[in-house]
Design a protein around this motif. Sequence first.
Motif, PDB file in Angstrom:
ATOM      1  N   THR A  78       0.595  -1.100  -0.110  1.00  0.00           N
ATOM      2  CA  THR A  78       0.074  -0.019  -0.093  1.00  0.00           C
ATOM      3  C   THR A  78       0.832   1.184   0.027  1.00  0.00           C
ATOM      4  O   THR A  78       0.404   2.321  -0.174  1.00  0.00           O
ATOM      5  CB  THR A  78      -0.789   0.190   1.068  1.00  0.00           C
ATOM      6  N   ARG A  79       2.035   1.089   0.576  1.00  0.00           N
ATOM      7  CA  ARG A  79       2.976   2.194   0.318  1.00  0.00           C
ATOM      8  C   ARG A  79       2.995   2.965  -0.842  1.00  0.00           C
ATOM      9  O   ARG A  79       3.280   2.385  -1.976  1.00  0.00           O
ATOM     10  CB  ARG A  79       4.165   1.899   0.925  1.00  0.00           C
ATOM     11  N   LYS A  80       2.795   4.252  -0.929  1.00  0.00           N
ATOM     12  CA  LYS A  80       2.878   4.849  -2.135  1.00  0.00           C
ATOM     13  C   LYS A  80       4.331   5.945  -1.900  1.00  0.00           C
ATOM     14  O   LYS A  80       4.387   6.573  -0.829  1.00  0.00           O
ATOM     15  CB  LYS A  80       1.883   5.733  -2.351  1.00  0.00           C
ATOM     16  N   PHE A  81       5.043   5.933  -3.143  1.00  0.00           N
ATOM     17  CA  PHE A  81       6.344   6.763  -2.712  1.00  0.00           C
ATOM     18  C   PHE A  81       6.314   8.057  -3.467  1.00  0.00           C
ATOM     19  O   PHE A  81       5.912   8.086  -4.677  1.00  0.00           O
ATOM     20  CB  PHE A  81       7.529   6.038  -3.306  1.00  0.00           C
ATOM     21  N   PHE A  82       6.188   9.172  -2.759  1.00  0.00           N
ATOM     22  CA  PHE A  82       6.066  10.505  -3.368  1.00  0.00           C
ATOM     23  C   PHE A  82       7.501  10.929  -3.787  1.00  0.00           C
ATOM     24  O   PHE A  82       7.598  11.813  -4.704  1.00  0.00           O
ATOM     25  CB  PHE A  82       5.392  11.192  -2.351  1.00  0.00           C
ATOM     26  N   ALA A  87      14.460  14.370  -3.178  1.00  0.00           N
ATOM     27  CA  ALA A  87      13.489  14.654  -2.041  1.00  0.00           C
ATOM     28  C   ALA A  87      13.962  14.125  -0.874  1.00  0.00           C
ATOM     29  O   ALA A  87      13.781  14.576   0.341  1.00  0.00           O
ATOM     30  CB  ALA A  87      12.248  14.759  -2.156  1.00  0.00           C
ATOM     31  N   VAL A  91      15.042  15.707   2.918  1.00  0.00           N
ATOM     32  CA  VAL A  91      14.511  15.030   4.142  1.00  0.00           C
ATOM     33  C   VAL A  91      15.589  14.637   5.200  1.00  0.00           C
ATOM     34  O   VAL A  91      15.665  15.080   6.173  1.00  0.00           O
ATOM     35  CB  VAL A  91      13.673  13.864   3.838  1.00  0.00           C
TER      36      VAL A  91
END
Lengths: 475, 176
Positions: A78-82, A87, A91
């Motif tokens: 389910t993880r969506k990598f933005f 980036a 971070v």
Amino acid sequence: MEEPRARRLINEYLDGSIAAGDFAELQDALRASDELRRDLYDLMAVDRLLGERYELPDYISVQAQTMNDTWVARRGRTRKFFSSIGAAAAVLMLSAIVFFFVRGGPDPIVVEASVDGRFHVEGRAGGPAGPKPGEVLRIERGVVSAKLSPYIEACFEGPARVKVRDAKGNVELLEGRGYFEISPGGKGFEVHCNGSVVRDIGTKFGVALEPGGFIEVHVETGEVEITDAKGGVHPVESGRAVRYGTVGPMRPARLDMDDFVQALPWHRVLFHDDFEAVDGTPLSGRKPPTGGKWLVFSEGSKTMIRDGRLDTSYGYRTLSASCQSVEGQPGSHAYLLTFSTAVPENMGDKPGSADALERVTLLTREGTRLCSLVGRSADGHHWRLVDERSGVQSEPTGASALASHELTLLYESWSGRVVLYEGDSPQGRMLASLEGERGHRVGAVSIANEGQGDVAIDDLAVKVAVYAGKSAGRD
Amino acid sequence: MPPEEESLDEFVQELTNCQSDLFFFIRALCGDPHAAADIRQAVNVILWRKRAKYRPGSSFKSWAFRVAQLEVKSYLRKARREKVMTFDEDLLECVASELPEVIDELPERRVALSDCLSKLTPKDDELIRHHYWSSGSLDMLARATDRSVGTLKARLFQLRASLRRCIQKKLRPTEA
């Protein structure tokens, strides 16, 4: 949409298990109802705060892959990598900046009290945020553990007062006793006490300031160095104890680490009923979430749960339920009975009633009355504390059995002391106290009403804190 | 300290302080905790890039929430195309406008929850810990305690409701 269904759908939404059709229905209901949206926000807040408290940080959860493949895999799907690699680098840089800017100061002192604990910081009722440098932590009863720095753990037993001297976590013991455990990074930690300084050289030790001004230092492991009021320096090694005053020589004492509480006493819920049941559910035979079944010894009309409460309205009753046993647990016990009251359904017969009575009682394991909260019409239904063994009573308190209150009744097995506090812990205002009979174990709880007396009770719980040591007169 | 450094210091403090609230806001709007974590990272990057626009003394949280709302919308558009269940635009607007009030109260709720959790029975405490530790899977606990997943789930729902009531009682005793 019916309220229970709406709440179920909100919970399923929070868990991510809601079906598509149900989700559409929930959205419609949320659009239409301010109250339901409020429910959603409140439950989301509970969910989030529990998550904050118990969820594993990501870096640990990666390590946990082998432990529970299914949820990690699900999370991965389910993880969506933005973020792009750029980036991610930003971070990382940001995290480093945040670390250096914000983590530069010392860690705040965090304190935790035993369930029977009562403490203040500079007159402020105690919470997890501990004292700052210059402030005094006062423990009235129970035990408070304090993380004075990342390397220094302390445990204080009430009554005690301790002042934090500086940002390193050095303290001054003003009253009572404390146990200190120092890991290597905390070497040099100081306990100031009545003009002397006990300096740690890597150890576990206890310091006690007695009412006459005498000080005892007991060293469990490692070594401490004591600088007395005149500047004399005295090393004390592990397995040794000393006793000294502001004048006179330092003398050896008998080492007894049992005199110092070294951790919070363990506690257990022995009985709990939140009376969550469909309206009209009979009380007789009901099995609460914790504790024995409810027994009805007498009743003027069928005793039933209404509005999520036990309301004795419309008839006399004597009801009782047993607590879980803590047999085989040696030590001294502090029992806490907590409950909340609301206005009973039947208030029409109260004016002019002469012989009305409400009673909430802790019973011994043998089934005899130990101590009670008693409301009588003669006292305007205001609760009094009663020691059932001697008949000694407190004055009526400001809390009425016929009004909304949250109350905590404390019984100390080692002293026989019975105290009533406002609120759901001994941190609340003290309403009454008396000296009762010592040495009893609580075995059951009972609720009774007579005449036109009534009480509507919710969230009834009995807890016990078990002290293994013998300090503070708990021989 | 030079004014630019002072301003950067305040920016970093504000950004750090609002992380928990920001996560709650995003999680509430997008519904998926894992996506929320990623969105928060993206929002942090945007806020960092736009840090020059931040004026010390203005409401950092409102600014961060506005950026977050746009990021969530962008995520939801993508999610809708992938047939993931998400709030409709109008409901999203409504929730986004009402949430900040709840978020402002989170510190008090956090303290109240701490007290409320101490009232739980060991069994219920174990259920809550297990559920949140394992990110929702109750299978293992069901097997270990010989109860069905359905029973545990129903109890979990009851516990959330009961903790909610307990928190409300502590925050607003007169309304309880």
